[in-house]
Design an enzyme around this catalytic site. Structure first.
Site, PDB file in Angstrom:
ATOM      1  N   TYR A   1      26.893   5.820  -5.205  1.00 23.74           N
ATOM      2  CA  TYR A   1      26.428   7.141  -4.249  1.00 23.74           C
ATOM      3  C   TYR A   1      27.403   6.914  -2.949  1.00 23.74           C
ATOM      4  CZ  TYR A   1      23.435   9.563  -0.997  1.00 23.74           C
ATOM      5  OH  TYR A   1      22.831  10.234  -0.175  1.00 23.74           O
TER       6      TYR A   1
ATOM      7  N   ARG B   1      14.670   0.653   9.652  1.00 23.38           N
ATOM      8  CA  ARG B   1      15.094   2.156   9.282  1.00 23.38           C
ATOM      9  C   ARG B   1      15.112   2.951  10.487  1.00 23.38           C
ATOM     10  NH1 ARG B   1      16.969  -0.838   5.631  1.00 23.38           N
ATOM     11  NH2 ARG B   1      16.951  -0.421   3.517  1.00 23.38           N
TER      12      ARG B   1
END
Ligand code: NAP
Ligand code: GFB
Length: 336
Positions: free
Chosen positions: A158, A230
């Site tokens: 990806y 995150r």
């Protein structure tokens, strides 16, 4: 294909920007998490008078197929493109299918960008991701670092495919003067996400698991140690920023669209927010047999802040609450 015609009002605080009017804005990937957030803003009147927005799903065209890509561009005749369509998944889906992520995203991106060029599209805004940056890096990460080393091994397929968008944008600009640019969102979440536990991202996965744990009176299992960190952006905030990029941002170089470094949370803290928003009272356990993936990918939003110093992100707890409420209310219709 969802179409939104000239809306009742001008977009709040957005100038007309560059490019011909009236605009026909084609959104590839219009049926996904980010696409549905854009649809919501457009339906609330964020489009400019005379603009037409067209939202595509894969049912309108399989963009890995060049003939279908050309046919849908011929049908829609876009002047501007927001290119969201991609094979997208969470850590575990990427780890299991790196080649598929590479091939399908390379095909989609080459077809969309080349067809946009052939149609003389005035501007294309594509999407990279903060997970494509080099794994061995200094922090905070910024837009200049994209190609400075290999990405994390979990999603190399990806990541390399997404990095090629930046290469393609530079090529179309250098060779043909095309205004093809890109945004680099951090982890996105919100309503209409992919809540599939095996294939989706962490927040929708935990929301779905919390829903089932509550229903079945079983523990909520968080995968990994909960220690990775995150930055999460609410899909509606990202959509507002993408509309700004479409109208105002004039650089070919990509721009990170993320909350600030100080908003970074651990997976454990994110899980706690979901437990609170769902009112889950059961046991929370961490399955450390599952991968943690990338420990952190802390990105700087200082370039964005130079342009939009006063942009207000939705507070994380509020965005989580809205997403959880939507999921519970739409459980049977949600992608899962
Ligand atoms: P999503 O919810 O998985 O939606 C993907 C969209 O792409 C859907 O509309 C899907 O159509 C379409 N699509 C997939 N394969 C296609 C194909 N072969 N032909 C045509 N359309 C196809 O993804 P998302 O989270 O909204 O992501 C949107 C963009 O943001 C992507 O470029 C992604 O890489 C980027 N991004 C996402 C995140 C994140 O955390 N979600 C973070 C950073 C960047 P169907 O509905 O018909 O399947
Ligand atoms: O959103 P996520 O799957 O992807 O988050 P990445 C993975 C992190 O959350 C790991 C933990 O630390 C997991 O151990 N985790 C805990 C869970 N519970 C769960 C769960 O139920 N589901 C999932 N999925 N994770 C992706 C990239 O990385 O970031 C993609 O692989 C994409 O290419 C996306 O760019 C934005 O943030 O690790």
């Amino acid at each position: 294909m969802q179409e939104a015609g000239p809306g009742p009002g001008a977009a709040a605080g957005m100038s007309g920007g560059s490019g011909p009017h009236p605009r026909r804005v084609l959104v590839t990937g219009g049926s996904g998490l980010v696409g549905r957030a854009l649809q919501q803003l457009v339906s609330e009147g964020k489009e400019l008078p005379g603009e037409k927005w067209i939202f595509l799903s894969s049912a309108d065209a399989d963009l890995t197929n060049v003939a279908e890509t050309r046919a849908v561009f011929k049908r829609c005749q876009p002047t501007h493109v927001i290119h969201l369509a991609a094979k997208v998944g969470g850590l575990f889906h990427n780890m299991a299918h790196n080649l598929d992520f590479w091939r399908q995203n390379m095909q989609i991106n080459d077809n969309v960008l080349q067809t946009a060029h052939e149609h003389g599209v005035a501007k294309v805004v594509s999407c990279l991701s903060t997970c494509i940056f080099p794994d061995k890096t200094t922090y905070p990460i910024d837009e200049t670092m994209i190609h400075n080393g290999p990405p994390h091994s979990s999603n190399f397929g990806y990541s390399y495919a997404k990095r090629m968008i930046d290469v393609q944008n530079r090529g179309y600009h250098e060779q043909y003067g095309r205004m093809f640019t890109a945004v680099i969102p951090t982890n996105v979440f919100g309503t209409h996400d992919n809540f599939n536990i095996e294939l989706g991202h962490v927040l929708p996965g935990l929301i779905h698991k919390a829903y089932l744990a509550q229903k079945n009176n079983t523990p909520l299992v968080v995968w990994g140690s909960g220690k990775p960190r995150r930055q999460f952006i609410y899909s509606l905030d990202l959509a507002r920023l993408i509309i700004w990029v479409l109208r105002e941002y004039q650089e070919i170089e990509p721009i990170i669209l993320s909350v600030g470094e100080e908003e970074e949370v651990s997976i454990k803290e994110a899980a706690e927010s979901i437990v609170s928003a769902m009112g889950f009272k059961g046991e929370v356990i961490f399955d450390t047999s599952k991968s943690d993936g990338q420990f952190k990918k802390t990105a700087s939003n200082s370039k964005l802040r130079k342009y939009l110093p006063n942009f207000q992100f939705t507070p994380f707890s509020q965005a989580i609450k809205e997403t959880c409420e939507w999921f519970v209310a739409n459980y049977h219709a949600a992608r899962k």
